[in-house]
Motif scaffolding. Structure first.
Motif, mmCIF file in Angstrom:
data_model
loop_
_atom_site.group_PDB
_atom_site.id
_atom_site.type_symbol
_atom_site.label_atom_id
_atom_site.label_comp_id
_atom_site.label_asym_id
_atom_site.label_seq_id
_atom_site.Cartn_x
_atom_site.Cartn_y
_atom_site.Cartn_z
ATOM 1 N N ILE A 17 -114.032 50.659 -22.337
ATOM 2 C CA ILE A 17 -113.049 49.581 -22.436
ATOM 3 C C ILE A 17 -111.897 49.866 -21.457
ATOM 4 O O ILE A 17 -111.430 48.970 -20.733
ATOM 5 C CB ILE A 17 -112.545 49.432 -23.888
ATOM 6 N N ILE A 21 -110.746 47.632 -18.412
ATOM 7 C CA ILE A 21 -109.369 47.144 -18.290
ATOM 8 C C ILE A 21 -108.769 47.619 -16.951
ATOM 9 O O ILE A 21 -108.134 46.854 -16.231
ATOM 10 C CB ILE A 21 -108.515 47.601 -19.483
ATOM 11 N N ARG A 24 -110.421 45.751 -14.161
ATOM 12 C CA ARG A 24 -110.026 44.356 -14.143
ATOM 13 C C ARG A 24 -108.574 44.179 -13.713
ATOM 14 O O ARG A 24 -108.268 43.317 -12.905
ATOM 15 C CB ARG A 24 -110.259 43.777 -15.552
ATOM 16 N N PHE A 25 -107.652 44.965 -14.262
ATOM 17 C CA PHE A 25 -106.228 44.744 -14.044
ATOM 18 C C PHE A 25 -105.560 45.709 -13.056
ATOM 19 O O PHE A 25 -104.478 45.437 -12.589
ATOM 20 C CB PHE A 25 -105.469 44.799 -15.386
#
Length: 159
Positions: A17, A21, A24-25
């Motif tokens: 996760i 994250i 992605r960010f």
């Protein structure tokens, strides 16, 4: 092993996760910034190379124009020098022609004055001869008197 296995699985899931994250960010924006930065650098390098090529072309053009200007300047100087020499020669030729004309006029004037002087001398000689003849006819001349008259005549002609 259950506790450990559940912790491992939970940690692994958390890691995935977190990785998702972060990817992605964080990684995508950072990669986008890095790509944009790389594109800016590449654009700057390309622009610098283009500017360098333009500068080289401008330098070559400037050198060519400078060389052409020097050649043209030499041609102009040479042309003006030839023109000046031609004008100088024309002036010299004209002066020579005028001096020949002046010399010829002077010769003619001298010849006229010479003829005039000779004519005047002839008139005086004739007048003196007449005067001498009158005196000779008026009196009888002996040799001594004859010499004196001739000397007087020569003296008057000489002055």
């Amino acid at each position: 092993m259950n506790v450990y296995l559940s912790t491992i699985i939970f940690t692994f899931i958390n890691f995935i996760i977190l990785l998702f994250i972060l990817k992605r960010f964080l990684i995508k924006p950072v990669n986008k910034i890095m790509d944009d930065r790389q594109d800016g650098i590449n654009t700057s390098i390309k622009k610098a190379k283009d500017d360098e090529e333009k500068a080289a072309i401008s330098r070559e053009e400037k050198d060519r124009l400078l060389h052409e200007s020097k050649v043209k300047g030499r041609e102009i100087v040479k042309e003006y020098k030839v023109n000046a020499e031609n004008i100088s020669q024309e002036i010299i030729d004209e002066a020579k022609k005028e001096s020949i004309i002046i010399i010829e006029r002077s010769r003619v004037e001298i010849e006229r004055e010479k003829e005039k002087a000779q004519s005047e001398i002839k008139k005086q000689v004739i007048e003196l001869s007449l005067v001498l003849a009158e005196k000779a006819l008026e009196q009888h001349i002996d040799e001594k008197e004859h010499r004196r008259l001739i000397e007087d005549f020569i003296f008057k002609v000489g002055s």
